[in-house]
Structure formats: C-alpha cells, structure tokens
Scaffold this motif. Structure first.
Motif, PDB file in Angstrom:
ATOM      1  N   ASP A  18       0.803  -1.298   0.057  1.00 50.73           N
ATOM      2  CA  ASP A  18      -0.137   0.073   0.029  1.00 50.73           C
ATOM      3  C   ASP A  18       1.035   1.242  -0.223  1.00 50.73           C
ATOM      4  N   LEU A  19       0.222   2.172  -0.529  1.00 52.37           N
ATOM      5  CA  LEU A  19       0.787   3.679  -0.429  1.00 52.37           C
ATOM      6  C   LEU A  19       0.099   4.445   0.435  1.00 52.37           C
ATOM      7  N   LYS A  20       0.433   5.416   1.396  1.00 48.43           N
ATOM      8  CA  LYS A  20      -0.186   6.450   2.018  1.00 48.43           C
ATOM      9  C   LYS A  20       0.711   7.606   1.857  1.00 48.43           C
ATOM     10  N   ALA A  21      -0.076   8.515   1.136  1.00 43.03           N
ATOM     11  CA  ALA A  21       0.472  10.011   1.187  1.00 43.03           C
ATOM     12  C   ALA A  21      -0.459  11.066   1.457  1.00 43.03           C
ATOM     13  N   LYS A  22      -0.019  11.788   2.627  1.00 43.76           N
ATOM     14  CA  LYS A  22      -0.762  12.781   3.261  1.00 43.76           C
ATOM     15  C   LYS A  22       0.183  14.042   3.395  1.00 43.76           C
ATOM     16  N   ASP A  23      -0.641  15.282   3.396  1.00 50.37           N
ATOM     17  CA  ASP A  23      -0.048  16.527   3.821  1.00 50.37           C
ATOM     18  C   ASP A  23       1.215  16.766   2.783  1.00 50.37           C
ATOM     19  N   ILE A  24       1.024  16.570   1.496  1.00 54.14           N
ATOM     20  CA  ILE A  24       2.008  17.156   0.536  1.00 54.14           C
ATOM     21  C   ILE A  24       1.824  18.442  -0.159  1.00 54.14           C
ATOM     22  N   SER A  25       2.421  19.088  -0.168  1.00 55.68           N
ATOM     23  CA  SER A  25       2.445  20.567  -0.800  1.00 55.68           C
ATOM     24  C   SER A  25       3.484  20.618  -1.893  1.00 55.68           C
ATOM     25  N   GLN A  26       3.060  21.451  -3.033  1.00 56.26           N
ATOM     26  CA  GLN A  26       3.968  22.114  -3.918  1.00 56.26           C
ATOM     27  C   GLN A  26       3.587  23.579  -4.078  1.00 56.26           C
ATOM     28  N   LYS A  27       4.722  24.345  -3.824  1.00 56.95           N
ATOM     29  CA  LYS A  27       4.471  25.629  -4.168  1.00 56.95           C
ATOM     30  C   LYS A  27       5.639  26.397  -4.783  1.00 56.95           C
ATOM     31  N   ALA A  28       5.314  27.074  -5.875  1.00 58.11           N
ATOM     32  CA  ALA A  28       6.363  27.825  -6.697  1.00 58.11           C
ATOM     33  C   ALA A  28       5.760  29.286  -6.877  1.00 58.11           C
ATOM     34  N   ALA A  29       6.576  30.005  -6.232  1.00 61.59           N
ATOM     35  CA  ALA A  29       5.953  31.723  -6.360  1.00 61.59           C
ATOM     36  C   ALA A  29       7.138  32.440  -7.215  1.00 61.59           C
ATOM     37  N   ARG A  30       6.728  32.390  -8.226  1.00 63.71           N
ATOM     38  CA  ARG A  30       7.531  33.307  -9.455  1.00 63.71           C
ATOM     39  C   ARG A  30       6.826  33.338 -10.586  1.00 63.71           C
ATOM     40  N   ASP A  31       7.507  34.199 -11.622  1.00 67.66           N
ATOM     41  CA  ASP A  31       6.820  34.389 -12.989  1.00 67.66           C
ATOM     42  C   ASP A  31       7.403  33.285 -13.801  1.00 67.66           C
ATOM     43  N   GLY A  32       6.979  32.931 -14.869  1.00 67.25           N
ATOM     44  CA  GLY A  32       7.773  32.124 -15.826  1.00 67.25           C
ATOM     45  C   GLY A  32       7.180  30.873 -15.854  1.00 67.25           C
ATOM     46  N   SER A  33       7.966  29.922 -16.447  1.00 65.32           N
ATOM     47  CA  SER A  33       7.864  28.417 -16.401  1.00 65.32           C
ATOM     48  C   SER A  33       7.456  27.563 -15.123  1.00 65.32           C
ATOM     49  N   VAL A  34       6.642  27.196 -14.844  1.00 62.21           N
ATOM     50  CA  VAL A  34       6.528  26.179 -13.622  1.00 62.21           C
ATOM     51  C   VAL A  34       5.650  25.025 -14.063  1.00 62.21           C
ATOM     52  N   GLU A  35       6.229  23.846 -13.688  1.00 60.79           N
ATOM     53  CA  GLU A  35       5.807  22.628 -14.164  1.00 60.79           C
ATOM     54  C   GLU A  35       5.802  21.503 -12.868  1.00 60.79           C
ATOM     55  N   GLN A  36       4.487  21.248 -12.184  1.00 57.96           N
ATOM     56  CA  GLN A  36       4.099  20.645 -10.956  1.00 57.96           C
ATOM     57  C   GLN A  36       3.587  19.004 -11.635  1.00 57.96           C
ATOM     58  N   GLU A  37       4.205  18.037 -10.792  1.00 58.34           N
ATOM     59  CA  GLU A  37       3.490  16.858 -11.104  1.00 58.34           C
ATOM     60  C   GLU A  37       3.453  16.309  -9.651  1.00 58.34           C
ATOM     61  N   MET A  38       2.353  15.396  -9.390  1.00 55.39           N
ATOM     62  CA  MET A  38       2.079  14.862  -8.234  1.00 55.39           C
ATOM     63  C   MET A  38       1.294  13.485  -8.483  1.00 55.39           C
ATOM     64  N   LEU A  39       1.957  12.495  -7.928  1.00 56.89           N
ATOM     65  CA  LEU A  39       1.387  11.071  -8.045  1.00 56.89           C
ATOM     66  C   LEU A  39       0.985  10.773  -9.649  1.00 56.89           C
ATOM     67  N   LYS A  40       2.319  10.542 -10.277  1.00 51.48           N
ATOM     68  CA  LYS A  40       2.557  10.069 -11.502  1.00 51.48           C
ATOM     69  C   LYS A  40       3.108   8.766 -11.666  1.00 51.48           C
ATOM     70  N   GLY A  41       2.302   7.966 -12.499  1.00 50.94           N
ATOM     71  CA  GLY A  41       2.829   6.646 -12.824  1.00 50.94           C
ATOM     72  C   GLY A  41       2.985   5.921 -11.474  1.00 50.94           C
ATOM     73  N   VAL A  42       2.234   6.067 -10.639  1.00 51.31           N
ATOM     74  CA  VAL A  42       2.415   5.245  -9.081  1.00 51.31           C
ATOM     75  C   VAL A  42       1.511   3.953  -9.418  1.00 51.31           C
ATOM     76  N   LYS A  43       2.221   2.908  -8.853  1.00 48.46           N
ATOM     77  CA  LYS A  43       1.090   1.594  -8.950  1.00 48.46           C
ATOM     78  C   LYS A  43       1.491   0.995  -7.389  1.00 48.46           C
ATOM     79  N   ALA A  44       0.291   0.713  -6.924  1.00 48.57           N
ATOM     80  CA  ALA A  44       0.367   0.101  -5.584  1.00 48.57           C
ATOM     81  C   ALA A  44      -0.824  -0.619  -5.279  1.00 48.57           C
ATOM     82  N   THR A  45      -0.982  -1.691  -4.794  1.00 47.12           N
ATOM     83  CA  THR A  45      -2.147  -2.315  -4.185  1.00 47.12           C
ATOM     84  C   THR A  45      -3.301  -1.550  -3.664  1.00 47.12           C
ATOM     85  N   ASN A  46      -3.044  -0.667  -2.754  1.00 46.55           N
ATOM     86  CA  ASN A  46      -3.955   0.450  -2.420  1.00 46.55           C
ATOM     87  C   ASN A  46      -3.429   1.755  -2.178  1.00 46.55           C
TER      88      ASN A  46
END
Length: 163
Positions: free
Chosen positions: A125-153
């Motif tokens: 199992d995978l348990k993920a809580k209280d995760i934050s991504q913050k980018a404070a600026r102009d321009g190019s920002v790319e954010q990914e969260m939980l991409k290509g994740v495989k788990a039973t639960n």
C-alpha cells in the motif's frame, strides 16, 4: 513558443553562432506554442526573430527566414543558418544585439519543475498525506504529483499544488 523544463535549450553564447540561434528557433520547446514560456521570454524571443527578420529584409534575404519557418526542412534550416552566420560575421553591431537577446533568453529560462511521488511501483500500500508544492515566481512552472504510481491500495489526502 515554449521553453519548458522537458525540452529546455541551454544556450552557450560564447561565441555566438548561427547554429545556436537556428537550433533555438526549431527546438521542440519553441514549437509548442508559448504555454510555459514567461511573458518576458516570449517578448525576448519575438524581439530576436524580429531583429533577424529586419536584418534579412535589409539584406534582401528575408525569404530564407520565411521559408525555413514555413518549411523547416534540413536544407532550409542550413540555408538560414549559413546566411545568419554570414550576417553575424560581417556586422558586429548585429552580432552583439543577437548575443544580448540570446543571453536574456537564457537568463529568463530558469524554469521550476517539481515532482512528488513519480514512477513508484509497490507490492503493498501507499499512503501519502499533507504534501504541498508551491512555486512563487513568474515564468515556467511545471508540477507533477502522483504520476505513474502503482500500488495495491493508494491512500492520498491533503495534496496541494500552487504556482
């Protein structure tokens, strides 16, 4: 016109060559149409193209740029590169202006890429809580969260992204 984190062109500006500029023109990043490019970089790239277009027009060779943009074959790119190198070699003021613009593009392309929990494969199992991504600026920002994740639960909660 885009310079994003996946296909960013890192430019070497010493010495400035037409090959650097032509590779920038036809990079995958630029062809994507401006989605991740900051306004300043978009304006600078437009100024770079317009500076070259004006020089080529004054020299009677503006058709080379148009042809290469409309039909970006290797032959057309090579002809554009050869003419641009000739203009750089024979006009010091033009070469200096191009160098300044390329340096500005390089400085403006300091992109931010944030990735959390990517390409993970678990037999349990995978348990993920209280995760934050913050980018404070102009321009190019790319954010990914939980991409290509495989788990039973997968149990996720309180995941935040902010740019």
């Amino acid at each position: 016109m885009t310079i994003n984190t996946k296909s960013k062109c890192k430019l070497m500006v010493e010495p400035l060559t037409a090959a650097v500029i032509v590779s920038l023109f036809f990079s995958e990043a630029i062809k994507e149409g401006g989605k991740a490019l900051g306004k300043g970089a978009t304006d600078t790239f437009t100024l770079l193209i317009n500076t070259i277009r004006e020089k080529f027009k004054a020299e009677g060779t503006d058709g080379l740029l148009t042809r290469a943009q409309n039909q970006p074959t290797e032959v057309n790119k090579t002809k554009l590169q050869d003419e641009l190198q000739t203009q750089i070699d024979t006009d010091e003021a033009f070469a200096q202006k191009l160098k300044e613009l390329v340096e500005q593009l390089q400085a403006q392309d300091e992109s931010i890429r944030q990735v959390v929990l990517s390409e993970i494969e678990l037999t349990g199992d995978l348990k993920a809580k209280d995760i934050s991504q913050k980018a404070a600026r102009d321009g190019s920002v790319e954010q990914e969260m939980l991409k290509g994740v495989k788990a039973t639960n997968i149990d996720v909660g309180n995941l935040n992204q902010e740019a």
